[in-house]
Design a protein around this motif. Sequence first.
Motif, PDB file in Angstrom:
ATOM      1  N   THR A 176       2.175   9.715   3.816  1.00  7.16           N
ATOM      2  CA  THR A 176       0.981   9.647   2.974  1.00  7.16           C
ATOM      3  C   THR A 176       1.080  10.772   1.957  1.00  7.16           C
ATOM      4  OG1 THR A 176      -0.487  11.225   4.069  1.00  7.16           O
ATOM      5  CG2 THR A 176      -0.362   9.027   5.036  1.00  7.16           C
ATOM      6  N   PHE A 177       0.170  10.760   0.997  1.00  3.28           N
ATOM      7  CA  PHE A 177       0.173  11.818  -0.020  1.00  3.28           C
ATOM      8  C   PHE A 177      -0.324  13.158   0.525  1.00  3.28           C
ATOM      9  CE2 PHE A 177       0.008   8.871  -3.969  1.00  3.28           C
ATOM     10  CZ  PHE A 177       1.385   8.761  -3.914  1.00  3.28           C
ATOM     11  N   ALA A 203       6.643  12.148   6.247  1.00  2.49           N
ATOM     12  CA  ALA A 203       5.866  12.141   5.000  1.00  2.49           C
ATOM     13  C   ALA A 203       5.560  10.691   4.634  1.00  2.49           C
ATOM     14  CB  ALA A 203       6.644  12.834   3.887  1.00  2.49           C
ATOM     15  N   ASP A 261       0.847  -1.190   0.000  1.00  2.00           N
ATOM     16  CA  ASP A 261       0.000   0.000   0.000  1.00  2.00           C
ATOM     17  C   ASP A 261       0.886   1.245   0.000  1.00  2.00           C
ATOM     18  OD1 ASP A 261       0.547   0.851   2.701  1.00  2.00           O
ATOM     19  OD2 ASP A 261      -0.977  -0.529   3.468  1.00  2.00           O
ATOM     20  N   ARG A 262       0.245   2.395  -0.202  1.00  5.05           N
ATOM     21  CA  ARG A 262       1.005   3.623  -0.427  1.00  5.05           C
ATOM     22  C   ARG A 262       1.822   4.020   0.802  1.00  5.05           C
ATOM     23  NH1 ARG A 262       2.578   5.013  -5.065  1.00  5.05           N
ATOM     24  NH2 ARG A 262       0.495   4.971  -5.936  1.00  5.05           N
ATOM     25  N   GLN A 263       1.237   3.797   1.960  1.00  8.23           N
ATOM     26  CA  GLN A 263       1.956   4.170   3.178  1.00  8.23           C
ATOM     27  C   GLN A 263       3.227   3.330   3.320  1.00  8.23           C
ATOM     28  OE1 GLN A 263      -0.557   3.955   6.652  1.00  8.23           O
ATOM     29  NE2 GLN A 263       0.289   5.873   7.433  1.00  8.23           N
TER      30      GLN A 263
END
Lengths: 763, 286
Positions: free
Chosen positions: A681-682, A679, A268-270
């Motif tokens: 997350t988006f 940083a 996932d992105r995180q």
Amino acid sequence: MIGESVPRLEDRPLLRGEGRFVADIDLPHQLHMRIVRSHAAHGTITSIDAAEALAVPGVAAVWTGADVADVPPIDFRQVGADQMVPYRQPILAQRRVRYVGEPVAAVFAADPYTAEDGAERVVVEVAELPPVLDAAGPLGDFDERLDTEAYVFTEATGDVEEAFARAEHILEAEFRVGRHTGVPLECRGAVAAHHRDTQTLEFLGAAKVPFQNRDALAQMLGLPPSRVVLREAHVGGGFGVRGELYPEDVLVALAALRLGRPVKWIEDRQEHLVAANHSRDQLHRLRVATDARGVIEGLEVEFVSDQGAYVRTHGATVATLAAAMLPGPYRIPNYRVTGRVRLSNKTPAGTYRAPGRYESTFVRERAMDAVAAELGIDRAEVRRRNLIGSDEMPFERGIDALGTPVVYDSGRYETMLDRVLDHIDYSALTESLAERRAAGELVGLGLGFFVEKSGLGPFAGSRITVDGSGRVTVTTGEASVGQGFETVMAQICSDVLGVGLDSISVVHGQTDQMSYGMGAFASRATVMAGTATHDASEALRQRAIEAAAEMLEASADDLVMADGAVSVAGSPAQAVTLGEIASALGPASPLARGRPGLVAEEWYTTSHMNYPYGLHAGVAALDPDTGRLAFERYVIAYDVGRAINPMLVEGQIVGGAAQGFGGALFEDFSYDEIGQPQATTFMDYLMPTAAEMPDLEILLSEDAPSPLNPLGVKGAGEGGTNACGAVVAAAIDDALGRPGAVTSLPVTPERLHAMCRSLAATG
Amino acid sequence: MKPAAFDYRAPRTLEEALGLLREHQDEAKVLAGGQSLVPAMNFRLARPAVLVDIARVPGLDRIDLDDPGSVTVGARVRHLDLEHNTIPGPLGVLLARTGRWVGHYPIRVRGTFGGSLAHADPAAEWCALACALDAEIHCRSANGARVVEACDFFEQMAFTTCLAPDELLMGVRLPSLGDSWGVGMAEFARRWGDFAIVLAIAAVERDGDSVARARIALGGVAGGPVRAAHAEAALSGRAATPESVAAAAAAAAEEVDPTGDIHGSADYRRDLVRTMVTRALNQALA
């Protein structure tokens, strides 16, 4: 066909939702993996309790470092060195954790939700140790024996001492580029299955370097390479980050073997923002010696590359490239550079689009602007005086990179400078900017000249086959990360064979389809695989004409190939199609003579890279009340020798520039004082969107075809990114009327706001 | 990034919805557009046991213009509908101007006005707007209805309102600003669509060349939206001049006490307050 901006072959499935990315792949009875990651930046693991996780219904297994202690750390894929070997990363932390996000345990469960339920119930206790967060500061401890300096190297050419001794001017400066990285639209992922019937481990979702990763996985898992098959699906962006062999990849493969069920992992992105390779993060200190005219006679650089917590697959690649490419397009006869690869308690680092060059172009072009300011010489003029002349090509730099001497193959640098200065009407522009500044506006121009490198060898192969229907298949061991590889290979093949693009399929990144392969990195795919495909297409053309000569009872010299058929020149009715030729070349056919099929395979080998080059020029205005910087114009001139598909080259430049702007103005992996990443997350890792991007004016040129390959092509992937940081900094300096104001990236609105205030305070 | 297990309920009537909230209390979360709640659930920062999806509850998606003195915006009205509203006068202008700044287009298509207020992000545009206009927040539970003044609705702690666990935010009543009002909105964010570092909403009633009343609210500078009372006082009753605007902006910067984060320090935010208030007021007085 070569040189035409044809639409991408890849787009049809992608735009219709028919693409197949790794997350789209499911295998029966698969388990899903979830990684438990270190919450501490540095410390000793005192306990891991998985009991509660194992009690969750659907959780099949939980592994910790002890379960995989027999698996060696992940080895270097390139630019390794003995000194760095102890700093390689284990697939799960062994006793010590060294960054927030480090894999500590792996949970395997029936579905991704349950896997995450299990992962949050794994209790990891860590006795924290002080983290190293400034690699340029004092060294820390990697372990009981080793400090955090993993590798130091020096490259030199000429006589630096002598150059400084006779210099008219000596400048000293320090420049820093922040920590950011490639963030592909598609996160990482893998699906692996062990097929017991064939004793084959199948690994789906490979990217970038499937063949090298096959060999690495086979070695780590103790399997014969021929029993490990890696397959590339659609890949949603690479940028150097995606496709390297990471701990999670090895865990997926290992779990498929040991648990006896297919295993799937989708990042996932995180996770991506703390686990995939970071990049950049270099501090350079330099001394520049010039003569009275601003010609650089000597350059001495020492820099620190913050490698993060471990040395990963790239070894010292980034630092090596920064050192080798730092002099860029300038002659700089006497040059010495020392690079220090140091560890910190941050996410490990690797390559990212224009690795080492984004950093070193920032440093070099900042230095060039400083020379101009110090000596009172126009910024374009000082560059002109230092450019390597086209009559000096090929130009030997006198140092090595990636195991090969840096020899610029071709370049007409001054022609490019003139073209860009003409395009922006340089003297009128600088005059009008000066007038606007006099009227109170904060507006300025930046220039950034650079040399890129591309086409890294040593080999690429291509096999072209034609089936009985006339369908052409180009098979290579190279890879696509979404850059238009299939289109470019098809165009090159079509150019030689005269068949339509619709009749060509391109196979890539399947380790059971080709004997050898390298991959998609270092802007090499078009140069290397393109040349191999060109050569194989020529060989296939020859074979088709020879066979057709016998079939048509004509002389090969009288035959022409067009539209998928071979015909007698002047009598188009006397023709055989490629499909008919392929059918006629069956194994039992006398025509085949023991070599069945309409097929040709060629391998292109080279020990030299080639060197595209470019110039960015940008005009930016600064809002002193907010610190916002907006580019009014941004010009990118780039010479790729020969553009197979200009539209795709422009696409590479535009996308690359967005990433260059990101690192200059937005993206920053900052850490707090205990090493917690800020940083993740988006919301906090700010990638520029279309709204933040200026309209780009792209000047594509073909002044200097590469003499090293028959197509004359150079790689196009990294020129859009390379000089953005340099130009952003220079434009800000110019807008403020303060040469040398910007010494580090990224430049945030808050920093710019503070600069504007200090300008207002001091006048 | 998968949510913890939850039950999903989709009531078809208001009564049913309120019944579910009464039954599950703290365990329940109302789902409207889901643009904040669903990501929070995927991060497992929110773990509601029951999601009460109000998509099918009738009557919450209307903009009611029937009352001449006010406009009532239903809780489920989408951001995009406010960005492209047909509300006459300065209120319509302010809602449209503010709506453009809410997230990105896909977020504005799904996300709702009431959802934004109930979520109470300290940098949310609608929260500051409601506060600036002294909106009335209409809440309802199975036990009855109540009306809360906007500035009392938001606690000065991020993501916190006075909404009780069993209460549903039904809609928001905004004063229809007459033609003597001018409106302005200014925001600074790192990127288009990001949450504001600082935003200012201004509504100013003109009386000839002077300002009769000024309403100024700020986002991004505290735990919730705040009214810039000193700034309002510095402008109200004064001539509408660049000097009085500057004095109001300076007062606003003086009266806030922001905290810093990685996108902007406290001092930077304070400076931005001055700039954003200036820009919002200049719009309102233009």
